[in-house]
Design a protein around this motif. Structure first.
Motif, short mmCIF file in Angstrom:
data_model
loop_
_atom_site.label_atom_id
_atom_site.label_comp_id
_atom_site.label_asym_id
_atom_site.label_seq_id
_atom_site.Cartn_x
_atom_site.Cartn_y
_atom_site.Cartn_z
N MET A 98 0.83 -1.20 0.00
CA MET A 98 0.00 0.00 0.00
C MET A 98 0.87 1.26 0.00
O MET A 98 0.60 2.21 -0.74
N ALA A 99 1.91 1.25 0.81
CA ALA A 99 2.79 2.41 0.90
C ALA A 99 3.50 2.66 -0.44
O ALA A 99 3.61 3.80 -0.89
N ALA A 100 3.94 1.59 -1.08
CA ALA A 100 4.62 1.74 -2.37
C ALA A 100 3.65 2.24 -3.44
O ALA A 100 4.01 3.10 -4.26
N ALA A 101 2.43 1.74 -3.43
CA ALA A 101 1.46 2.12 -4.45
C ALA A 101 0.95 3.55 -4.27
O ALA A 101 0.67 4.24 -5.25
N THR A 102 0.85 3.99 -3.04
CA THR A 102 0.26 5.31 -2.77
C THR A 102 1.30 6.37 -2.41
O THR A 102 0.95 7.55 -2.32
N ARG A 103 2.54 5.94 -2.16
CA ARG A 103 3.61 6.84 -1.72
C ARG A 103 3.22 7.58 -0.44
O ARG A 103 3.48 8.76 -0.26
N ALA A 104 2.56 6.84 0.44
CA ALA A 104 2.12 7.38 1.74
C ALA A 104 2.30 6.29 2.79
O ALA A 104 2.51 5.12 2.46
N PHE A 105 2.21 6.67 4.06
CA PHE A 105 2.31 5.71 5.15
C PHE A 105 1.07 5.69 6.03
O PHE A 105 0.95 4.86 6.91
N THR A 106 0.19 6.65 5.82
CA THR A 106 -1.10 6.68 6.52
C THR A 106 -2.18 6.95 5.48
O THR A 106 -1.92 7.58 4.44
N TRP A 107 -3.40 6.47 5.78
CA TRP A 107 -4.48 6.61 4.82
C TRP A 107 -5.76 7.01 5.50
O TRP A 107 -6.00 6.63 6.65
N ASP A 108 -6.60 7.73 4.78
CA ASP A 108 -7.91 8.10 5.31
C ASP A 108 -8.91 7.00 4.98
O ASP A 108 -8.59 6.02 4.30
N ALA A 109 -10.13 7.18 5.45
CA ALA A 109 -11.16 6.16 5.29
C ALA A 109 -11.43 5.85 3.82
O ALA A 109 -11.61 4.68 3.45
N GLU A 110 -11.45 6.86 3.00
CA GLU A 110 -11.74 6.65 1.57
C GLU A 110 -10.68 5.77 0.91
O GLU A 110 -10.99 4.86 0.15
N GLU A 111 -9.42 6.04 1.22
CA GLU A 111 -8.32 5.25 0.65
C GLU A 111 -8.37 3.81 1.17
O GLU A 111 -8.20 2.86 0.41
N LEU A 112 -8.60 3.65 2.48
CA LEU A 112 -8.69 2.31 3.05
C LEU A 112 -9.85 1.54 2.44
O LEU A 112 -9.75 0.33 2.19
N LEU A 113 -10.94 2.21 2.19
CA LEU A 113 -12.09 1.57 1.56
C LEU A 113 -11.73 1.08 0.16
O LEU A 113 -12.12 -0.02 -0.24
N HIS A 169 -3.97 -1.91 7.55
CA HIS A 169 -3.67 -1.07 8.71
C HIS A 169 -3.53 0.37 8.26
O HIS A 169 -3.06 0.63 7.15
N ALA A 170 -3.95 1.29 9.09
CA ALA A 170 -4.07 2.69 8.70
C ALA A 170 -2.81 3.53 8.90
O ALA A 170 -2.71 4.60 8.33
N VAL A 213 -10.47 -1.27 9.78
CA VAL A 213 -9.31 -2.04 9.33
C VAL A 213 -8.52 -2.49 10.55
O VAL A 213 -8.65 -1.93 11.63
N GLY A 214 -7.70 -3.51 10.35
CA GLY A 214 -6.78 -3.93 11.40
C GLY A 214 -7.08 -5.31 11.94
O GLY A 214 -8.16 -5.85 11.77
N ALA A 215 -6.07 -5.85 12.60
CA ALA A 215 -6.11 -7.21 13.12
C ALA A 215 -6.47 -7.26 14.61
O ALA A 215 -6.35 -8.32 15.23
N SER A 216 -6.91 -6.17 15.17
CA SER A 216 -7.15 -6.12 16.61
C SER A 216 -8.15 -7.15 17.09
O SER A 216 -7.97 -7.76 18.14
N GLY A 217 -9.22 -7.37 16.34
CA GLY A 217 -10.23 -8.35 16.75
C GLY A 217 -9.68 -9.76 16.76
O GLY A 217 -9.97 -10.56 17.66
#
Length: 134
Positions: free
Chosen positions: A16-31, A56-57, A110-114
């Protein structure tokens, strides 16, 4: 098997980071990557219940989950086996995603917490029952 999960989660994060050139994402991107949204997950796109558990966000989000997964996995997997550990992780992850989708249908989850909480719950059950395998 949980080691594979510990490779898959950061692998997806790095992709995800390589594709978006970011390390955090908002809800729209995660969706767009498959995040769990009740309005979609419970109405025709149930695959989001599983995929969202591997997204993970932020760096802090994935780091925290990997630390807990490493601790819980190191205890659980030798005691109940690799496949059973993976089954517990997966079922708990799906159940948590479904509950999140149902309880908060307009929030992208998102996430593995559950899934990790399920492993921690199993550890507690071992100790509370007095049957914790050594």
């Amino acid at each position: 098997m949980l080691r594979l999960v510990m490779i898959a989660n950061p692998g997806i994060y790095v992709a995800m980071a390589a594709a978006t050139r970011a390390f955090t994402w908002d809800a729209e991107e995660l969706l767009s990557w498959g995040g769990n949204l009740g309005a979609l997950s419970l109405h025709g796109q149930p695959w989001r219940l599983l995929v969202g558990a591997y997204l993970h966000a932020s760096p802090q989000h994935i780091f925290g989950n990997l630390v807990l997964l490493g601790i819980a996995g190191a205890y659980v997997e030798p005691r109940i086996g690799a496949w059973t550990s993976l089954a517990v992780y997966s079922v708990c992850g799906l159940a948590a995603s479904a509950l999140s989708a149902w309880g908060h249908p307009e929030v992208v989850g998102v996430g593995a917490s559950g899934a990790i909480a399920g492993l921690l719950g199993l550890i507690m059950a071992f100790y509370l029952s007095g049957r914790h395998p050594e």
